[in-house]
Design a protein around this motif. Structure first.
Motif, short mmCIF file in Angstrom:
data_model
loop_
_atom_site.label_atom_id
_atom_site.label_comp_id
_atom_site.label_asym_id
_atom_site.label_seq_id
_atom_site.Cartn_x
_atom_site.Cartn_y
_atom_site.Cartn_z
N ILE A 156 8.06 -3.05 12.09
CA ILE A 156 7.29 -4.17 12.66
C ILE A 156 7.19 -4.00 14.18
O ILE A 156 6.12 -4.15 14.76
N ARG A 208 6.48 -14.24 6.47
CA ARG A 208 6.45 -13.66 7.81
C ARG A 208 5.00 -13.71 8.31
O ARG A 208 4.08 -13.37 7.57
N TYR A 234 2.17 -12.81 11.30
CA TYR A 234 1.75 -12.06 12.47
C TYR A 234 0.57 -12.82 13.09
O TYR A 234 -0.38 -13.19 12.36
N VAL A 265 5.30 -12.05 16.03
CA VAL A 265 5.70 -12.13 14.63
C VAL A 265 6.68 -13.27 14.49
O VAL A 265 7.61 -13.40 15.28
#
Lengths: 21, 291
Positions: free
Chosen positions: A7, B135, B137, B285
């Protein structure tokens, strides 16, 4: 699913270097 | 402060997207949008009188209410419209040409601003929701644009009394949807009118910055529309009005310019992607898996 390290790499890959300010 | 100086700008807003915003985005994605990846409207009400002391700009605080068309604006709050583009695939989010995307949003603000200068303020969010991991973004941008003809080549501080600034604050309080006002020939504060400001040469702008003597980058949007509307106006007084104190006045001179590009395809510099927590121009994030 991306591991955390991936990530970070993904985010860095999208970084814009030359945004006009 | 009386000497000439360069006109610098700060970021217009600092965004805060809370858990309820992502919960609502998840609900929309699962129950309504599904694979529909089109813009969804958002609205935020800015509270210009309650800015944290440590903040350099007004918070742009997004909750689940941001998805509601009528989300009960309180007195003194200023509504700002935006939109979110939620991608179905992380790779589409990654591959999007971010600068082109923001330029397109800036062109929309420019065209809206030509119709009404008060409409050249907006924000856009791109996102990808990983609903298996919970999660998210995302990246928020506030399109700020400057045309070559609206480059400021000369700026000097002007005296401004607290009494005068309070009059403008009161006007903006009473006209919550306005970002700009002017003086008319009778020295009354009135709505922006390109025919009047060409004569009176006083423009006041609602400011979202709290940095001493440094306005928000949204000022560039207003100056670009002003220069387009009144090409002959080169020198004018610019009042930067803040609801919580710190208002100031400038004497501004635009660059000399004989040519202007087509309004439909304008030459303009665009900025506005928000920096992430690491201070980089990159997405953020949020991992809500533990919740």
């Amino acid at each position: 699913d991306l591991p955390i390290d991936d990530i970070d790499e993904l985010i860095q890959d999208m970084e814009i270097k030359d945004d006009y300010e | 402060m009386s000497s000439e100086k360069v006109l610098n700008y700060t970021a217009p807003f600092k965004s805060f997207l809370d858990t309820s915003f992502f919960q609502e985005l998840s609900r929309l994605k699962l129950d309504v949008l599904k694979l529909d990846s089109t813009f969804q409207p958002l609205v935020v009400n800015l509270d210009l009188r309650n800015i944290p002391k440590s903040a350099d700009q007004v918070p742009l605080f997004l909750t689940s209410r941001g998805f509601e068309e009528n989300n009960n604006r309180s007195d003194n709050e200023v509504p700002v419209r935006g939109k979110i583009l939620n991608f179905n695939v992380l790779d589409d989010f990654r591959k999007l040409d971010k600068q082109h995307f923001l330029r397109q949003r800036a062109l929309e603000c420019w065209e809206d601003g030509l119709r009404d200068i008060n409409n050249c303020v907006s924000f856009a969010i791109i996102s990808f929701a990983d609903l298996k991991k919970y999660r998210f973004y995302y990246w928020l941008g506030v399109p700020c644009f400057q045309r070559p003809s609206s480059t400021v080549v000369h700026v000097r501080s002007e005296p401004s009394s607290a009494y005068i600034c309070t009059k403008y604050q009161d006007w903006f309080d009473a006209n919550y949807s306005k970002w700009v006002c002017i003086l008319n020939e009778n020295e009354d504060i009135v709505n922006y009118d390109k025919h009047i400001i060409g004569k009176t040469k006083v423009l006041a702008v609602r400011d979202t910055s709290t940095v001493e003597n440094v306005p928000s980058a949204l000022t560039k949007n207003f100056l670009s529309v002003l220069r387009h509307d009144v090409p002959d106006l080169t020198d004018f007084k610019l009042l930067i009005i803040r609801q919580k104190g710190g208002s100031f006045a400038l004497k501004v001179t635009f660059v000399s310019s004989d040519s202007q590009s087509s309004p439909s395809n304008p030459d303009m510099k665009v900025s506005g992607w928000e920096k992430n927590m690491q201070g980089k121009l990159a997405p953020r994030v949020v991992d809500l898996g533990s919740l």
